[in-house]
Design an enzyme around this catalytic site. Structure first.
Site, PDB file in Angstrom:
ATOM      1  N   CYS A   1      12.374  48.556   5.495  1.00 54.12           N
ATOM      2  CA  CYS A   1      11.365  47.967   4.384  1.00 54.12           C
ATOM      3  C   CYS A   1      11.997  47.876   3.019  1.00 54.12           C
ATOM      4  CB  CYS A   1      10.179  48.641   4.401  1.00 54.12           C
ATOM      5  SG  CYS A   1       8.928  48.132   3.246  1.00 54.12           S
TER       6      CYS A   1
ATOM      7  N   ASP B   1       1.300  10.495   3.952  1.00 49.22           N
ATOM      8  CA  ASP B   1       1.980  11.343   5.012  1.00 49.22           C
ATOM      9  C   ASP B   1       1.179  12.372   5.602  1.00 49.22           C
ATOM     10  OD1 ASP B   1       4.020  12.065   6.283  1.00 49.22           O
ATOM     11  OD2 ASP B   1       5.058  13.417   4.505  1.00 49.22           O
TER      12      ASP B   1
ATOM     13  N   CYS C   1       9.428  50.671   1.251  1.00 54.56           N
ATOM     14  CA  CYS C   1       9.291  52.089   1.660  1.00 54.56           C
ATOM     15  C   CYS C   1      10.261  52.593   2.395  1.00 54.56           C
ATOM     16  CB  CYS C   1       7.859  52.371   2.266  1.00 54.56           C
ATOM     17  SG  CYS C   1       7.727  51.651   3.813  1.00 54.56           S
TER      18      CYS C   1
ATOM     19  N   GLU D   1       0.915  -1.170  -0.016  1.00 50.95           N
ATOM     20  CA  GLU D   1       0.025   0.019  -0.086  1.00 50.95           C
ATOM     21  C   GLU D   1       0.983   1.111   0.096  1.00 50.95           C
ATOM     22  OE1 GLU D   1      -1.890  -0.142   3.688  1.00 50.95           O
ATOM     23  OE2 GLU D   1      -2.657  -2.351   3.124  1.00 50.95           O
TER      24      GLU D   1
ATOM     25  N   CYS E   1       6.954  45.778   8.455  1.00 51.96           N
ATOM     26  CA  CYS E   1       6.963  47.003   8.168  1.00 51.96           C
ATOM     27  C   CYS E   1       5.858  47.609   8.930  1.00 51.96           C
ATOM     28  CB  CYS E   1       7.103  47.384   6.711  1.00 51.96           C
ATOM     29  SG  CYS E   1       6.741  49.078   6.292  1.00 51.96           S
TER      30      CYS E   1
ATOM     31  N   CYS F   1       3.121  52.693   3.215  1.00 48.46           N
ATOM     32  CA  CYS F   1       4.066  51.374   2.409  1.00 48.46           C
ATOM     33  C   CYS F   1       3.225  51.009   1.050  1.00 48.46           C
ATOM     34  CB  CYS F   1       4.171  50.444   3.292  1.00 48.46           C
ATOM     35  SG  CYS F   1       5.146  48.900   2.362  1.00 48.46           S
TER      36      CYS F   1
ATOM     37  N   LYS G   1      10.631   3.585   2.985  1.00 51.51           N
ATOM     38  CA  LYS G   1      10.725   5.258   2.536  1.00 51.51           C
ATOM     39  C   LYS G   1      11.253   5.732   1.743  1.00 51.51           C
ATOM     40  CE  LYS G   1       9.764   7.770   6.238  1.00 51.51           C
ATOM     41  NZ  LYS G   1       9.827   8.401   7.600  1.00 51.51           N
TER      42      LYS G   1
ATOM     43  N   LYS H   1       2.045   4.671   1.572  1.00 53.02           N
ATOM     44  CA  LYS H   1       2.279   5.072   3.033  1.00 53.02           C
ATOM     45  C   LYS H   1       2.123   6.912   2.904  1.00 53.02           C
ATOM     46  CE  LYS H   1       5.700   5.589   6.736  1.00 53.02           C
ATOM     47  NZ  LYS H   1       4.889   6.580   7.167  1.00 53.02           N
TER      48      LYS H   1
ATOM     49  N   TYR I   1      -6.647   2.373   6.238  1.00 50.26           N
ATOM     50  CA  TYR I   1      -5.676   1.400   5.991  1.00 50.26           C
ATOM     51  C   TYR I   1      -5.693   0.212   6.869  1.00 50.26           C
ATOM     52  CZ  TYR I   1      -2.757   4.737   8.408  1.00 50.26           C
ATOM     53  OH  TYR I   1      -2.267   5.405   9.245  1.00 50.26           O
TER      54      TYR I   1
HETATM   55  S1  IVH Z   1      -0.692   0.330   8.793  1.00 54.15           S
HETATM   56  C1  IVH Z   1      -0.083  -1.342  13.368  1.00 54.15           C
HETATM   57  N1  IVH Z   1      -0.512   1.322   6.585  1.00 54.15           N
HETATM   58  O1  IVH Z   1       2.639   5.741   8.950  1.00 54.15           O
HETATM   59  C2  IVH Z   1       0.459  -0.377  12.424  1.00 54.15           C
HETATM   60  N2  IVH Z   1       0.093   2.941   8.291  1.00 54.15           N
HETATM   61  O2  IVH Z   1       5.092   5.631  10.091  1.00 54.15           O
HETATM   62  C3  IVH Z   1      -0.548   0.098  11.492  1.00 54.15           C
HETATM   63  N3  IVH Z   1       0.809   5.006   7.551  1.00 54.15           N
HETATM   64  O3  IVH Z   1       1.588   5.180  12.331  1.00 54.15           O
HETATM   65  C4  IVH Z   1      -0.109   1.140  10.347  1.00 54.15           C
HETATM   66  N4  IVH Z   1       0.397   4.805   5.650  1.00 54.15           N
HETATM   67  O4  IVH Z   1       0.073   6.703  10.650  1.00 54.15           O
HETATM   68  C5  IVH Z   1      -0.404   1.697   7.802  1.00 54.15           C
HETATM   69  N5  IVH Z   1      -0.871   2.385   4.247  1.00 54.15           N
HETATM   70  C6  IVH Z   1      -0.470   2.445   5.635  1.00 54.15           C
HETATM   71  C7  IVH Z   1       0.045   3.707   6.025  1.00 54.15           C
HETATM   72  C8  IVH Z   1       0.429   3.755   7.478  1.00 54.15           C
HETATM   73  C9  IVH Z   1       0.720   5.852   6.476  1.00 54.15           C
HETATM   74  C10 IVH Z   1       1.273   5.877   8.803  1.00 54.15           C
HETATM   75  C11 IVH Z   1       0.642   5.515  10.302  1.00 54.15           C
HETATM   76  C12 IVH Z   1       1.595   4.765  11.114  1.00 54.15           C
HETATM   77  C13 IVH Z   1       2.825   5.628  10.494  1.00 54.15           C
HETATM   78  C14 IVH Z   1       4.213   4.857  10.531  1.00 54.15           C
END
Ligand code: IVH
Length: 685
Positions: free
Chosen positions: A411, A123, A414, A119, A429, A435, A317, A121, A230
């Site tokens: 400034c 942010d 001005c 999946e 300023c 200004c 990451k 990740k 997720y």
């Molecule tokens: S699963 C038991 N799936 O990343 C852990 N986390 O850096 C369950 N996050 O704490 C988390 N995308 O806040 C999971 N597809 C994804 C995610 C994800 C982002 C976050 C989540 C986690 C953090 C860790």
């Protein structure tokens, strides 16, 4: 390393990581990159593994970073225990460690006949939703993993979080995910914040987590937040696999990512990583890696958890894309509130598919902390935002000719000496009334689409100001066609269109006028709240700071700013002139009351450009009983598609079979619309 020095390094790293964890999770203002944070954490973990005698359950390596402000109900939220701990994920930047993870899983499970769910990740900031009998009953932040802040009222304002589920859902369960701020909403929020003289958020993640902790749910509703789910704790449901659980969640109407893939081995996983390392550039929200989870819940159970993270999942990451280029100069921009913002002018360089020429530098402290000098080679990173950031200086490349970049004392526009009020990170300023940049900034704000919606951009304002035709909003209402016709490039048609838009602005509601005045810290939402609460500018001007503070989300700073504005004789004279031109300084008898029920029960997504502002369209939807939403989902009744509607939204509508409605069709849906008539008259020129 000697045992003693290892111990002192461990203590040093713990203190450092605690500090950065607080800056990241609580203050939403990190000082170092995620990569640097992860590097320090890895150094600590390695040292603790080598010297287990120094391990401690209190170490940042053994607990999840906490977003709680402090004890009990501080920060304005009640804290509640999680039913199942909310943990973090172990992470790596190396593919070989992902290979190790897969090998370890084979060994521990004693078979290779299991699968992985790969999946994105996301942010953003983690959230845990509890549903009971199909209703959203609670939403908590991760907090310290054991208890989180109760932000239910705010979650209810996130457009794609369903309040009620459909289909065959379990009577009670929890589901976890991430709240994100898409790039478009983030850019808009920061633009607004800069306009209001508030410090911008560093990135969409900080903006999402700051917004989720706002005390006024109405304001949360305007932040354009978005949620993706997720994880359903395996203990709370009876599915064979994680992917089945998420598919089921989607069928109950919950927002689950469509970018999940089942991978059978490391080759599949690596192909998924390669794909998204590139394709994520096209996503409308930030991702910082991918998550690989063992899919079968029985296997997850047998692998279990460490104190901090599951053994059945790992995050890979992505390193943020970086470029290195020369800093040619720094310009200083003066906003309408007088705040002076430094902007780095760079030797053009390619980064993530675009040529970068400018980068943001937030304030003087950032320049001094990084010791950035003109001529330096600087690292720039782009987190998906339009303007990238400077993340450091390459000291190895520093040449002797570089010169420090002292912040200006006067400034740049001005020449007035700048001031830095106590507690502010920025210089201002103080020449508010003299200004030119501030005067033009205020005019531009007044004319803005969300304010009076007058047809004037930068170039028009510049001409009006330089031609000595307007230096305050009231001057706009006294403009004569002859003087406009004398401006270079202005023809009869453009003059008429412009004057027509000024005339039309007299119909703008009190809350828009209040916003347009440009009181520092008073954004659209606060203006709306104030208009509803006080109903007239006179009542607002009569209110003491104490009384102002009684209004939701108006704190000391905002209250004082409103009071100062409405007790300044020049501002009052300006309001008097605007009043004489019949602008609305009070709510009408039954203003805010519904115009009709024509759109009752409809959830409408508005996309593209219309003959009136998009905000006005949304206002009309509400006045006619409908609801507008920022993202297309199965709940969407129709997409109101203007010119240049978002292609992503159009595609989604097609996939979900959601009808498209044109602007013309929309006008036909609502009774006697004034906006439409005026628009048609305007186009007769
Ligand atoms: S699963 C038991 N799936 O990343 C852990 N986390 O850096 C369950 N996050 O704490 C988390 N995308 O806040 C999971 N597809 C994804 C995610 C994800 C982002 C976050 C989540 C986690 C953090 C860790």
């Amino acid at each position: 390393m000697q045992k003693e020095s290892a111990h002192s390094r461990i203590l040093e790293l713990r203190a450092e990581l605690e500090r950065h964890s607080r800056l990241y999770y609580v203050e939403n203002a990190p000082e170092i990159s995620d990569f640097e944070f992860d590097r320090l954490m890895r150094e600590l973990e390695d040292l603790e593994a080598e010297y287990p005698e120094f391990r401690s359950p209190d170490s940042p390596s053994a607990k999840v970073g906490s977003d709680l402000r402090g004890a009990k109900a501080s920060g304005g939220f009640v804290q509640r225990a999680h039913r199942y701990p909310m943990l973090s994920l172990s992470n790596t930047y190396s593919l070989s460690e992902i290979e190790d993870f897969a090998r370890r899983a084979d060994k521990l499970l004693g078979t290779d006949s299991f699968s992985y769910s790969c999946e994105l990740k996301f942010d953003g900031t983690a959230i845990c939703l509890s549903y009971k009998d199909g209703r959203l009953v609670r939403a908590l932040t991760r907090g310290d993993g054991l208890q989180g802040d109760d932000i239910t009222a705010n979650a209810l304002k996130i457009s794609n979080i369903p309040h009620r589920l459909k289909g065959d859902f379990p009577p009670e369960f929890e589901i976890r995910g991430e709240v994100l701020m898409p790039y478009a909403a983030f850019e808009e929020l920061n633009r607004e914040r800069e306009e209001l003289g508030d410090a911008p958020f560093a990135n969409p993640r900080n903006a999402a987590s700051g917004s989720l902790k706002l005390l006024n749910p109405e304001e949360v509703a305007h932040r354009g937040l978005w949620c993706t789910l997720y994880h359903i704790p395996a203990e709370s449901v009876e599915f064979a696999s994680h992917s089945e659980a998420l598919d089921a969640a989607a069928s109950w109407g919950l927002p689950v990512s469509e970018h999940r893939r089942i991978c059978k081995d490391i080759n599949d996983i690596e192909a998924y990583i390669r794909k998204w390392d590139k394709d994520r550039e096209d996503l409308p929200y930030a991702t910082d890696g991918i998550v690989i989870k063992i899919n079968e819940l029985a296997n997850q159970r047998s692998l279990g958890y460490t104190a901090k993270s599951p053994r059945w999942a790992v995050a890979f990451k992505f390193k943020a894309e970086q470029a290195c280029t020369r800093l040619e100069s720094i310009s200083y921009q003066v906003g309408r509130t007088g705040a002076v913002t430094p902007v780095a002018n760079l030797e053009p360089v390619q980064l993530a598919g675009t040529v970068i020429r400018r980068a943001t530098l937030n304030n003087e402290d950032q320049i001094t902390q990084m010791d950035i000098r003109i001529g330096d080679w600087v690292f720039i990173e782009k987190g998906g935002e339009i303007i990238p950031k400077i993340t450091g200086v390459d000291l190895n490349k520093r040449q002797s000719g570089v010169s420090p970049a002292p912040f200006p004392t006067h400034c740049p526009d001005c020449g007035t000496p700048l001031i830095r009020p106590e507690g502010e990170a920025r210089w201002f300023c103080p020449n508010t009334d003299g200004c030119p940049m501030q005067i033009k900034g205020r005019l531009l704000h007044f004319c803005g689409r969300k304010a009076m919606d007058i047809l004037a951009g930068d170039a028009t304002i510049e001409m009006l100001f330089e031609g000595k035709l307007a230096s305050s909003p009231a001057d706009l209402y006294e403009l004569k066609p002859q003087s406009l016709l004398a401006l270079p490039g202005w023809k009869e048609k453009s003059v008429l269109r412009f004057l027509e838009s000024i005339e039309k602005s007299k119909g703008a509601s009190f809350e828009r006028v209040l916003f347009a005045l440009g009181i520092r810290h008073v954004g659209q939402t606060t203006a709306k709240t104030l208009a509803k609460h006080f109903r007239s500018i006179d009542a607002l001007a009569d209110a003491s700071v104490e009384v102002l503070k009684e209004v939701g989300d108006v704190g000391e700073v905002i209250a004082q700013s409103i009071w100062d504005f409405l007790h300044d004789s020049a501002k009052l004279a300006e309001i008097g002139r605007l009043r004489a031109h019949a602008l609305k300084f009070s709510l009408e008898e039954n203003e805010g009351a519904k115009l009709s029920s024509a759109l009752e029960g409809k959830t409408i997504v508005v996309s593209g450009n219309f003959s009136v502002s998009r905000d006005r369209i949304k206002e009309l939807i509400a006045l006619h009983g409908g609801k507008s939403s920022s993202s297309v989902s199965a709940k969407t009744s129709f997409l109101l598609a203007g010119e240049k509607s978002g292609p992503e939204k159009l595609r989604k509508c097609e996939a979900l079979g959601i009808p498209l409605v044109s602007e013309q069709e929309f006008w036909a849906m609502i009774p006697d619309n004034k906006d439409k008539v005026e628009y048609q008259e305007l186009t007769l020129f």
